[in-house]
Scaffold this motif. Structure first.
Motif, short mmCIF file in Angstrom:
data_model
loop_
_atom_site.label_atom_id
_atom_site.label_comp_id
_atom_site.label_asym_id
_atom_site.label_seq_id
_atom_site.Cartn_x
_atom_site.Cartn_y
_atom_site.Cartn_z
N UNK A 43 71.11 42.82 1.02
CA UNK A 43 71.02 42.76 0.02
C UNK A 43 69.98 42.36 -0.92
N UNK A 44 68.42 42.19 -0.57
CA UNK A 44 67.35 42.79 -1.13
C UNK A 44 66.70 43.78 -1.14
N UNK A 45 67.03 44.68 -0.18
CA UNK A 45 66.65 46.31 -0.40
C UNK A 45 67.98 46.69 -1.75
N UNK A 46 68.89 46.30 -1.21
CA UNK A 46 70.09 47.23 -2.29
C UNK A 46 70.61 46.52 -4.25
N UNK A 47 69.03 45.56 -3.92
CA UNK A 47 69.66 44.44 -5.09
C UNK A 47 71.06 43.20 -5.35
N UNK A 48 71.11 42.77 -4.10
CA UNK A 48 72.24 42.26 -4.47
C UNK A 48 71.71 41.06 -5.43
N UNK A 49 72.68 39.99 -6.28
CA UNK A 49 72.32 39.53 -7.65
C UNK A 49 72.02 37.96 -6.96
N UNK A 50 73.06 37.91 -5.51
CA UNK A 50 72.78 36.38 -5.63
C UNK A 50 73.13 36.14 -3.60
N UNK A 51 73.03 35.57 -2.94
CA UNK A 51 73.37 35.34 -1.42
C UNK A 51 74.82 35.40 -1.79
N UNK A 52 75.57 34.88 -2.36
CA UNK A 52 77.17 35.49 -2.55
C UNK A 52 77.82 36.52 -2.41
N UNK A 53 76.83 37.84 -3.34
CA UNK A 53 77.00 38.98 -3.54
C UNK A 53 77.36 39.43 -1.70
N UNK A 100 75.17 54.60 5.50
CA UNK A 100 73.93 54.94 5.80
C UNK A 100 73.48 55.58 5.09
N UNK A 101 73.61 55.98 3.76
CA UNK A 101 72.83 56.60 3.25
C UNK A 101 72.47 55.87 1.50
N UNK A 102 73.75 54.87 1.70
CA UNK A 102 73.17 53.54 0.35
C UNK A 102 72.40 53.34 -0.19
N UNK A 103 71.79 52.93 -1.76
CA UNK A 103 71.18 52.75 -2.53
C UNK A 103 71.45 51.42 -3.46
N UNK A 104 72.35 51.30 -2.95
CA UNK A 104 72.62 50.24 -4.15
C UNK A 104 73.89 49.69 -3.60
N UNK A 105 74.23 48.23 -4.22
CA UNK A 105 75.30 47.31 -3.21
C UNK A 105 76.82 48.03 -4.23
N UNK A 106 76.55 48.49 -4.72
CA UNK A 106 78.45 49.63 -5.36
C UNK A 106 78.79 50.29 -3.78
#
Length: 408
Positions: A43-53, A100-106
């Motif tokens: 979540x931190x590395x991919x920019x999650x908005x909060x813990x629920x995401x 594996x290649x994800x750079x964002x939460x989406x």
């Protein structure tokens, strides 16, 4: 391929069959539980908005399975169990590579949905393989043996995930998924014969799909256990999704989280072991009824603890209560599924699909709704257990009190 060709292949012994089916179905648990220690990091590395995401990495997985099961159910009835399993594993591997290649939460969540869609193939087809060869209490007993092996994965997976992120990147958790899925696929392909002969296959057609769906969705002994399973698992999924937040965030247990999770998972494994011994003697309906009463008492006790300790009871007390409660939940998992599958006969594939999909459609919103209220105490978890265990009891009662109906 004729029926004789199908049966000419070597038949596995019970021990190997149980192990293979357990590893096949445990891909779901591995794909979820190995991720738990890494949710905050991801979540931190991919920019999650909060813990629920971050929790969506777990809960949306079951949403993807809901659609995957609807596809693979008719597919494995029309094309056979082996083809469904191999196709599903291939899609699962593609989803794993996307993660594996994800750079964002989406992108991560899209990869998780693809993974979930794919893993539905082995999940559904393995249930159909079991139903092809067992029924009633015998199926419940086999499912209990499988659960005994299966439960080792939730016990070990968080430790493995924690170990991976301690020595390498979280992306290597997905490397683990690639290795395991490939190994299980080869094992199945080389050792397990097809269990659905050509003459028993049901070519897909929309009219047949709707007829079969109508039979399944209006059958008392199918729909009641399925909805009950969705309620029970929804409340339990809320706990799983939030387990790292609860133990690491609320109780500050640090790296011991994986061991605490394993302890509570062991309770479900113990229940499965006990069930394998008592279900043939008492019957799955009686065991289910007793387990539901036990689950209701557990949820009431947990709620009382919330009221006494302002929503956060001492950790030892919470662990003892959850351990006992999850024992009753463990009794419910295999038996509710076996009761729902019992009347389906040749509709085992599409039946497993609709049962799995409908229970997921119920459980995912339940879990997301409960977790949305999670802030700094366990009140939402306790309330969720009380409400949805009660609903499960209400919807399953007509089935438990009536005589079993004839198979399809």
């Amino acid at each position: 391929m004729t029926n004789s060709t199908v049966n000419a292949k070597p038949v596995l012994g019970m021990a190997e069959f149980v192990m293979l089916m357990a590893f096949m179905t445990s891909l779901v648990a591995l794909s979820i539980d190995a991720m738990l220690p890494a949710l905050d990091v991801i979540g931190h590395e991919l920019g999650a908005k909060d813990i629920h995401e971050s929790h969506l990495i777990v809960s949306l997985f079951f949403g993807g399975m809901a659609f995957g099961q609807l596809f693979f159910g008719p597919y494995c009835d029309a094309r056979g169990r082996r083809e469904a399993i191999m196709l599903g594993l291939g899609i699962f591997i593609i989803g794993t590579l996307v993660c594996m290649i994800a750079t964002d939460m989406t992108t991560m969540l899209i990869g998780r949905l693809i993974q979930a869609f794919g893993v539905s193939g082995p999940r559904i087809a393995s249930m159909a393989v079991i139903r092809d060869q067992f029924a009633g209490e015998a199926m419940a007993r086999v499912m209990s043996f499988i659960m005994m092996v299966f439960i080792l994965v939730p016990m070990i997976a968080p430790m493995v995930g924690q170990w991976v992120i301690s020595i390498a990147s979280w992306t290597h958790i997905f490397t683990l998924f690639l290795v395991v899925s490939t190994g299980v696929g080869l094992w199945y392909f080389l050792r397990q014969p097809e269990t659905l002969s050509l003459e028993d296959r049901v070519p897909f057609s929309w009219p047949q799909f709707f007829r079969s769906s109508k039979f399944i969705l209006t059958h008392r002994d199918v729909i009641g256990p399925t909805v009950a399973m969705g309620c029970v698992f929804g409340a339990f999924l809320a706990y799983i999704s939030a387990s790292q937040t609860i133990f690491v965030g609320f109780y500050q247990v640090g790296d011991t989280f994986a061991y605490i999770f394993a302890l509570l998972a062991f309770s479900i494994g113990l229940a499965s072991y006990m069930n394998s011994h008592i279900v043939m003697r008492w019957g799955m309906r009686k065991v289910t009824s007793l387990a539901l009463y036990g689950a209701l008492i557990f949820s009431a006790v947990l709620m009382l603890e919330m009221m006494v300790f302002a929503g956060l009871p001492p950790l030892p007390l919470a662990l003892v209560t959850l351990f006992i409660g999850f024992f009753f939940v463990g009794l419910l998992f295999g038996n509710l599924n076996a009761i729902a599958m019992q009347p389906l006969g040749k509709l085992a594939g599409i039946g497993a699909a609709i049962i799995g999909s409908l229970s997921s459609i119920i459980s995912v919103p339940v879990a997301m709704g409960i977790d949305a209220f999670l802030t700094d105490n366990l009140y939402p978890i306790a309330i969720g257990f009380v409400v949805f265990f009660t609903l499960a009891k209400l919807v399953i009662n007509p089935t438990l009190k009536a005589e079993p109906s004839a198979d399809y």
